[in-house]
Write a protein that holds these residues in place. Structure first.
Motif, short mmCIF file in Angstrom:
data_model
loop_
_atom_site.label_atom_id
_atom_site.label_comp_id
_atom_site.label_asym_id
_atom_site.label_seq_id
_atom_site.Cartn_x
_atom_site.Cartn_y
_atom_site.Cartn_z
N GLN A 1 -33.99 -4.43 -11.35
CA GLN A 1 -35.26 -4.24 -10.65
C GLN A 1 -36.45 -4.60 -11.53
O GLN A 1 -37.51 -5.01 -11.03
N LYS A 2 -36.27 -4.47 -12.83
CA LYS A 2 -37.37 -4.73 -13.75
C LYS A 2 -37.50 -6.20 -14.13
O LYS A 2 -38.53 -6.60 -14.68
N ASP A 3 -36.47 -6.99 -13.87
CA ASP A 3 -36.48 -8.39 -14.30
C ASP A 3 -36.00 -9.26 -13.13
O ASP A 3 -34.84 -9.14 -12.71
N PRO A 4 -36.86 -10.14 -12.58
CA PRO A 4 -36.46 -10.98 -11.44
C PRO A 4 -35.24 -11.84 -11.72
O PRO A 4 -34.45 -12.12 -10.81
N LEU A 5 -35.05 -12.26 -12.99
CA LEU A 5 -33.90 -13.09 -13.32
C LEU A 5 -32.60 -12.31 -13.13
O LEU A 5 -31.62 -12.82 -12.57
N PHE A 6 -32.58 -11.07 -13.61
CA PHE A 6 -31.42 -10.22 -13.43
C PHE A 6 -31.20 -9.91 -11.94
O PHE A 6 -30.07 -9.85 -11.47
N GLN A 7 -32.29 -9.72 -11.21
CA GLN A 7 -32.16 -9.43 -9.78
C GLN A 7 -31.53 -10.60 -9.03
O GLN A 7 -30.61 -10.42 -8.23
N GLN A 8 -31.99 -11.82 -9.34
CA GLN A 8 -31.41 -12.99 -8.69
C GLN A 8 -29.94 -13.17 -9.08
O GLN A 8 -29.11 -13.58 -8.27
N PHE A 9 -29.63 -12.83 -10.33
CA PHE A 9 -28.26 -12.96 -10.80
C PHE A 9 -27.34 -12.00 -10.05
O PHE A 9 -26.25 -12.40 -9.59
N VAL A 10 -27.74 -10.74 -9.88
CA VAL A 10 -26.87 -9.78 -9.20
C VAL A 10 -26.75 -10.10 -7.72
O VAL A 10 -25.71 -9.87 -7.11
N ILE A 11 -27.79 -10.69 -7.12
CA ILE A 11 -27.69 -11.15 -5.73
C ILE A 11 -26.67 -12.28 -5.63
O ILE A 11 -25.83 -12.31 -4.73
N MET A 12 -26.74 -13.22 -6.57
CA MET A 12 -25.80 -14.34 -6.58
C MET A 12 -24.36 -13.85 -6.71
O MET A 12 -23.46 -14.31 -5.99
N VAL A 13 -24.13 -12.90 -7.62
CA VAL A 13 -22.79 -12.37 -7.82
C VAL A 13 -22.31 -11.63 -6.57
O VAL A 13 -21.14 -11.74 -6.16
N SER A 14 -23.21 -10.89 -5.91
CA SER A 14 -22.86 -10.17 -4.69
C SER A 14 -22.49 -11.14 -3.58
O SER A 14 -21.51 -10.93 -2.85
N VAL A 15 -23.28 -12.20 -3.44
CA VAL A 15 -23.02 -13.20 -2.41
C VAL A 15 -21.66 -13.86 -2.63
O VAL A 15 -20.86 -14.01 -1.70
N GLU A 16 -21.37 -14.24 -3.87
CA GLU A 16 -20.09 -14.89 -4.17
C GLU A 16 -18.92 -13.94 -3.94
O GLU A 16 -17.86 -14.35 -3.43
N GLY A 17 -19.11 -12.67 -4.29
CA GLY A 17 -18.05 -11.69 -4.07
C GLY A 17 -17.74 -11.51 -2.59
O GLY A 17 -16.57 -11.46 -2.18
N LEU A 18 -18.79 -11.42 -1.75
CA LEU A 18 -18.59 -11.28 -0.31
C LEU A 18 -17.96 -12.54 0.29
O LEU A 18 -17.12 -12.45 1.19
N GLU A 19 -18.37 -13.70 -0.21
CA GLU A 19 -17.80 -14.95 0.29
C GLU A 19 -16.29 -15.00 0.02
O GLU A 19 -15.50 -15.38 0.90
N ASN A 20 -15.90 -14.65 -1.19
CA ASN A 20 -14.49 -14.70 -1.55
C ASN A 20 -13.67 -13.67 -0.78
O ASN A 20 -12.55 -13.95 -0.35
N LYS A 21 -14.22 -12.48 -0.60
CA LYS A 21 -13.46 -11.41 0.04
C LYS A 21 -13.35 -11.58 1.54
O LYS A 21 -12.30 -11.31 2.13
N TYR A 22 -14.42 -12.05 2.19
CA TYR A 22 -14.44 -12.11 3.65
C TYR A 22 -14.50 -13.54 4.19
O TYR A 22 -14.78 -13.72 5.38
N ASN A 23 -14.24 -14.53 3.35
CA ASN A 23 -14.20 -15.93 3.79
C ASN A 23 -15.51 -16.33 4.48
O ASN A 23 -15.52 -16.86 5.60
N LEU A 24 -16.63 -16.07 3.83
CA LEU A 24 -17.95 -16.38 4.37
C LEU A 24 -18.52 -17.62 3.68
O LEU A 24 -18.04 -18.04 2.63
N GLU A 25 -19.55 -18.18 4.29
CA GLU A 25 -20.36 -19.23 3.67
C GLU A 25 -21.82 -18.82 3.83
O GLU A 25 -22.45 -19.10 4.83
N LEU A 26 -22.34 -18.13 2.83
CA LEU A 26 -23.68 -17.57 2.92
C LEU A 26 -24.71 -18.51 2.31
O LEU A 26 -24.47 -19.13 1.27
#
Length: 283
Positions: free
Chosen positions: A129-154
């Motif tokens: 929350q304190k660093d936009p770079l870390f925030q974008q990184f955790v969003i990217m990791v979350s998106v990739e995790g959901l894509e792999n688990k649920y066969n999504l293309e986000l």
């Protein structure tokens, strides 16, 4: 005169109540003992991210939540994060997270949408929350995790909603409190090199129709002459394979929950195919 039958009846009721309480406590203790390596948590609100599923152009909301029960990732400085993002294999850094099941919600326009709850460590969430770079990184990791688990293309054109911490309702999640051993360690584990290839693989369910009983992964490993060069780790919703020396590296999430402890793996030297059979516990 006191009616002794009433006293006896009251005593019987009291004894029955005490017996019931004892049985209840024993049952609760048994239930906890059946699965001592996991527990239910109620995630706390954090950040809501809006994106789109490229397959059907439906809106998707990701509730990135926080909990002290989720372990923190390895310590990472901002300079190390920049270096990691510039590398060929940023997936080498693992962020422990719990990926919840999809739930149908309604957005501000009264339109139907799908929401997913992702839970990360509370301290790491505050750092993001304190660093936009870390925030974008955790969003990217979350998106990739959901894509792999649920066969999504986000879509990567996501948007962080400033005035909303989550969409819909946050449900309890069952998380592991202790990591389980790999089903078989065939060789001391080494870090896969960045030039390792992603092997061809197929995921099959048995039986093909109805409720699946087994999830079967067939992984082609041309050039691998012995199972002694393989390191395999089966998680409840994840499979990680490394073939030495730096030949192949596979890290996938799958949509079914499997029993790691009873999963088995066989490698056929002639066909050079690794077959992993995983009993399904939940779909």
């Amino acid at each position: 005169m006191t009616d002794s039958s009433l006293l006896n009846s009251e005593l019987e009721l009291q004894e029955q109540e005490e017996l019931y309480q004892q049985l209840l406590l024993q049952t609760m203790g048994t239930m906890q003992a059946e699965n001592p390596d996991s527990k239910l948590i109620r995630p706390q609100p954090g950040t809501c991210v809006k994106t789109v599923n490229e397959k059907d152009q439906q809106k998707v909301f990701i509730n990135i939540c926080q909990s002290t029960s989720v372990p923190p990732p390895p310590e990472l400085s901002r300079d190390e994060l920049v270096e990691l993002l510039q590398s060929d294999d940023p997936s080498g850094y693992r962020v422990p997270m719990s990926l919840g099941e999809p739930h149908t919600e309604t957005d501000n326009s009264s339109q139907g949408c799908t929401a997913y709850d992702v839970v990360i460590n509370q301290e790491f969430f505050q750092k993001c929350q304190k660093d936009p770079l870390f925030q974008q990184f955790v969003i990217m990791v979350s998106v990739e995790g959901l894509e792999n688990k649920y066969n999504l293309e986000l879509s990567r054109d996501w948007k962080v909603l400033k005035n909303r911490k989550f969409l819909g309702s946050l449900s309890e999640q069952n998380i592991r409190t202790k990591s389980r051993p790999v089903i078989q360690e065939l060789q001391p584990q080494e870090t896969a090199a960045v030039n390792a290839r992603r092997p061809e693989f197929t995921l099959l369910v048995e039986p093909p129709a109805g409720n699946p009983e087994y999830l079967i992964a067939e992984i082609k490993l041309p050039g691998v002459t012995s199972s002694r060069s393989l390191v395999l780790d089966v998680g409840e919703d994840r499979l990680v394979l490394t073939a030495r020396p730096s030949l192949f590296h596979l890290d996938i999430f799958h949509p079914l929950l499997v029993d790691q402890e009873t999963s088995v793996a066989q490698y056929n030297n002639s066909t050079q195919i690794l077959t992993v059979t995983m009993p399904v516990v939940s779909s």
